[in-house]
Motif scaffolding. Structure first.
Motif: not given
Length: 223
Positions: A35-45
């Protein structure tokens, strides 16, 4: 220290177990990190995400649930296939014709130059091979900084470390599952298992001398 580590290196999601814990805690820690990585944009797709590292079945489901909609395809590293010394990934999720389910993605990424220790446990039936293997795996997992112990179980005869745990909970069910799983050794199976061992290139980065103490025996391994 968390029970499960997740980081992104280029297009590769690196995952590994942290401090020992029950599966429910591992899942919670993994969910928080994702969740942290998605919210921060680190996992952006993107077009493709490759996943490299050990994961329980529960963690694998969690990762797929959290990020499968962000990437057109997701491939998972399998140490048992591909060129020895190099990493090959299997496409497990695909929402694009560019990648087919089951397609192999071979890379030119070599494993780091560290010693690879391969240990074979063999012996007659009912000699304690599976229990020893499981004991070694659990003991190594308790050592801080030790590599994840990758285990290949080459037994089509229904045996395995799972049986004793299942039998303690439901003996009749354990016996039924064992009978259903049971198969005969064949030259083809032996050749396939041997190919898994040859291709396996997961690193063993524990100390040069590792001593493990069990209730009734003492084992010392030398790389």
């Amino acid at each position: 220290m968390t029970t499960y580590h997740i980081s992104l290196e280029g297009d590769v999601l690196k995952v590994k177990f942290g401090k020992p814990a029950n599966g429910d805690q591992v899942i919670r820690d993994a969910a928080i990190r994702l969740d942290e990585m998605v919210v921060s944009g680190e996992l952006s797709g993107g077009k493709l995400l490759k996943i490299d590292g050990p994961a329980s079945i529960a963690v694998s489901y969690l990762i797929a649930h959290k990020i499968s909609q962000l990437y057109a395809a997701i491939a998972v590293f399998d140490p048992k296939i591909g060129r020895p010394g190099y990493k090959t990934f299997i496409t497990a999720i695909s929402q694009t014709p560019a990648y087919k389910i089951g397609e192999l993605i071979e890379t030119d990424e070599p494993h780091k130059s560290k010693p690879i220790l391969k240990v074979v446990l063999c012996g007659p039936p009912q000699s304690g091979k599976s229990c020893l293997r499981e004991g070694l795996k659990q003991a190594i997992s308790q050592i801080e900084g030790a590599a994840y112990s990758y285990v290949i179980t080459a037994c089509p005869d229904g045996e395995g470390a799972w049986f004793s745990d299942a039998a303690r909970r439901d003996l009749d069910l354990a016996r039924r599952l064992k009978d259903e799983y049971k198969a005969k050794f064949t030259p083809q199976f032996a050749q396939k298992a041997a190919s898994w061992v040859r291709s396996a290139n997961t690193l063993f980065s524990s100390p040069k001398r590792l001593t493990l103490t069990f209730p009734t025996s003492l084992y010392t391994l030398y790389p």
